[in-house]
Design an enzyme around this catalytic site. Structure first.
Site, mmCIF file in Angstrom:
data_model
loop_
_atom_site.group_PDB
_atom_site.id
_atom_site.type_symbol
_atom_site.label_atom_id
_atom_site.label_comp_id
_atom_site.label_asym_id
_atom_site.label_seq_id
_atom_site.Cartn_x
_atom_site.Cartn_y
_atom_site.Cartn_z
ATOM 1 C CG HIS A 153 -1.926 -0.977 1.385
ATOM 2 N ND1 HIS A 153 -2.072 -1.769 2.503
ATOM 3 C CD2 HIS A 153 -2.924 -1.360 0.546
ATOM 4 C CE1 HIS A 153 -3.105 -2.581 2.350
ATOM 5 N NE2 HIS A 153 -3.636 -2.364 1.171
ATOM 6 C CE LYS A 211 -16.922 -5.917 2.712
ATOM 7 N NZ LYS A 211 -16.126 -5.511 1.564
ATOM 8 N NE ARG A 214 -3.006 -6.879 -4.752
ATOM 9 C CZ ARG A 214 -3.793 -6.792 -3.692
ATOM 10 N NH1 ARG A 214 -3.311 -7.039 -2.509
ATOM 11 N NH2 ARG A 214 -5.054 -6.489 -3.824
ATOM 12 C CB SER A 243 -4.386 -6.399 4.453
ATOM 13 O OG SER A 243 -3.931 -5.154 4.055
#
Ligand code: ADP
Length: 176
Positions: free
Chosen positions: A17, A41, A90, A127
């Site tokens: 990040h 969440k 990514r 993460s």
């Protein structure tokens, strides 16, 4: 003034990040790191904790600020005069979803999305994976800033202690 947003959940912020935020800050006058707050969440860290970690890790970069949003990212962009969303890519697997989101956000509000390719050393970094590896005792130093590593280690050991005491309270007393 060109202002961009780097959105994400940052639970917790990783070096991947930070790499994208730092590179975005060289492309735009201002970069707002937008921490998604979705109460439905379940997160390892609260929104406040995620913001604190981001502030410590990259809040002093020139032009970079940290904020949070709840609801549509396009509403956040409109309210903060943000003209572009910066996303790191990514792998090809990121692309399908990110393209769909970029097109949706553009059709909702006209905001553009700029894709920045991940630096190769961070292409595997997420993460969720950091948390999973750390939960099982894997070494994630070098993947997150030291300040995150400290908090992550502490939070995971708190969680492990909570689970152990839950299990102990579910067990029938000896001789029962
Ligand atoms: P996660 O890190 O679990 O994928 P986030 O929602 O916090 O989840 O990520 C926010 C955004 O940060 C992603 O959509 C992506 O654009 C970018 N990002 C995350 N990890 C990386 C990485 N290793 N390299 C490049 N960009 C990344």
């Amino acid at each position: 003034m060109r202002r961009a947003a780097c959105p994400g959940s940052f639970d917790p912020v990783t070096n991947g990040h930070i790499d994208i935020i730092a590179r975005a800050s060289t492309l735009f006058d201002e970069v707002v790191v937008a921490v998604g707050v979705n109460p439905s969440k379940s997160r390892l860290f609260s929104a406040q904790e995620r913001i604190e970690m981001l502030t410590e890790a990259c809040g002093s970069y020139p032009g970079v600020s940290i904020d949070s949003f709840d609801g549509l990212l396009t509403d956040f962009c409109r309210d903060h005069d943000v003209r572009a969303i910066v996303k790191g890519l990514r792998a090809v697997s990121d692309f399908d979803y990110e393209l769909q989101m970029a097109q949706m956000n553009s059709s909702l509000s006209g905001v553009e999305t700029v894709f920045v390719p991940t630096s190769p050393e961070y292409s595997f970094l997420a993460s969720s994976l950091v948390k999973e590896v750390a939960t099982y005792g894997g070494d994630v130093s070098g993947l997150v800033p030291d300040l995150v590593l400290t908090r992550l280690t502490r939070r995971l050991s708190e969680r492990a202690a909570e689970r152990a005491s839950e299990r102990a309270s579910e067990r029938p007393p000896p001789g029962a």
